[in-house]
Design an enzyme around this catalytic site. Structure first.
Site, PDB file in Angstrom:
ATOM      1  N   ASP A  85      26.292 -43.535 103.565  1.00  0.00           N
ATOM      2  CA  ASP A  85      24.857 -43.258 103.391  1.00  0.00           C
ATOM      3  C   ASP A  85      24.215 -42.623 104.620  1.00  0.00           C
ATOM      4  O   ASP A  85      23.001 -42.753 104.838  1.00  0.00           O
ATOM      5  CB  ASP A  85      24.093 -44.535 103.010  1.00  0.00           C
ATOM      6  CG  ASP A  85      24.516 -45.069 101.642  1.00  0.00           C
ATOM      7  OD1 ASP A  85      24.907 -44.252 100.782  1.00  0.00           O
ATOM      8  OD2 ASP A  85      24.453 -46.297 101.440  1.00  0.00           O
ATOM      9  N   LYS A  94      34.679 -32.375  96.733  1.00  0.00           N
ATOM     10  CA  LYS A  94      34.566 -33.800  97.047  1.00  0.00           C
ATOM     11  C   LYS A  94      35.921 -34.377  96.627  1.00  0.00           C
ATOM     12  O   LYS A  94      36.100 -34.814  95.481  1.00  0.00           O
ATOM     13  CB  LYS A  94      33.417 -34.431  96.250  1.00  0.00           C
ATOM     14  CG  LYS A  94      33.225 -35.926  96.478  1.00  0.00           C
ATOM     15  CD  LYS A  94      32.450 -36.217  97.727  1.00  0.00           C
ATOM     16  CE  LYS A  94      32.108 -37.708  97.828  1.00  0.00           C
ATOM     17  NZ  LYS A  94      31.418 -38.042  99.084  1.00  0.00           N
TER      18      LYS A  94
END
Length: 236
Positions: free
Chosen positions: A23, A48
């Site tokens: 995060d 990704k």
């Protein structure tokens, strides 16, 4: 060993997006960089390689970060190529793989990435998961993937209490792994961080890499144009 033929003669500029922690804002910054490149008329791709944290959509698992990347790239890419390995629970990838009875290896992930790297584009971003040393199995980490690909690294620093230590240790690890820290981005994840300017100045003085930009805390409403305007991709 890295595939030196591909690493030495890339079809485009490729960068590995790493974060100081989970995060930290890797996807926000990655999509902002893609938007900035699009605004300049550049062709972009993203990968990704592995994601943990997904929901079923049209009969397949989809990860929000990967979907955000998919929405910003200019070159069409099937989801399965953009995010080839995806797990449902939002936990460490190696634990998610264990729970699913699968084994993920750096060689597999590198192969997926190289498949995308063969496509023509001006900029390719490879987004990691979590921090620099997040394991993918009992012996390898995502750092090993960046090393295998010999990709310069863009470090996203989540600006909050403790970010100095996280950022400096990560930058040290990147360089010890033999990779170039191409640049870093300060992402203000804590809007109430004490001495934010002083912390930013401390990082500027110590990271020994160009700062690509400083992204303010944006709250729930993310304006990618605003993020892109905070980033200087001419440095890359």
């Amino acid at each position: 060993m890295p595939n030196t033929d591909i690493a030495a003669k890339p079809r485009h500029k490729s960068y590995f997006i790493a974060g100081t922690d989970t995060d930290a804002g890797k996807t926000l910054v990655a999509t902002g960089l893609l938007r900035a490149a699009k605004q300049r008329g550049l062709r972009t791709l993203a990968v990704k390689p592995v994601a943990a944290g997904a929901e079923m959509s049209d009969g397949a698992l989809r990860n929000d970060d990967a979907l955000n990347l998919a929405a910003e790239i200019t070159e069409a890419l099937p989801y399965a190529q953009l995010n080839p390995v995806v797990f449902a629970p939002p936990i460490a990838p190696h634990i998610a793989a264990q729970q699913a009875g699968k084994r993920v290896t750096v060689a597999q992930l590198a192969g997926f990435c190289r498949g995308v790297m063969m496509r023509p584009a001006d900029l390719l971003l490879i987004e990691g998961a979590g921090g620099w040393r997040v394991p993918v199995n009992d012996r390898e980490s995502l750092a090993d993937l960046a090393v295998e690909l010999q990709a310069p690294v863009i470090l996203v620093v989540g600006m909050k209490l403790g970010c100095l230590n996280h950022a400096l240790l990560t930058a040290e690890a990147i360089r010890r792994d033999g990779l170039t820290l191409a640049g870093w981005v300060a992402n203000q994840i804590d809007p109430n961080m004490a001495c934010a300017d002083e912390n930013f100045a401390s990082l500027e003085a110590r990271l020994m890499a160009p700062c690509l930009g400083r992204v303010p805390h944006l709250g729930a409403a993310t304006d990618l144009d605003a993020v892109a305007n905070c980033l200087d991709i001419s440095i890359l």
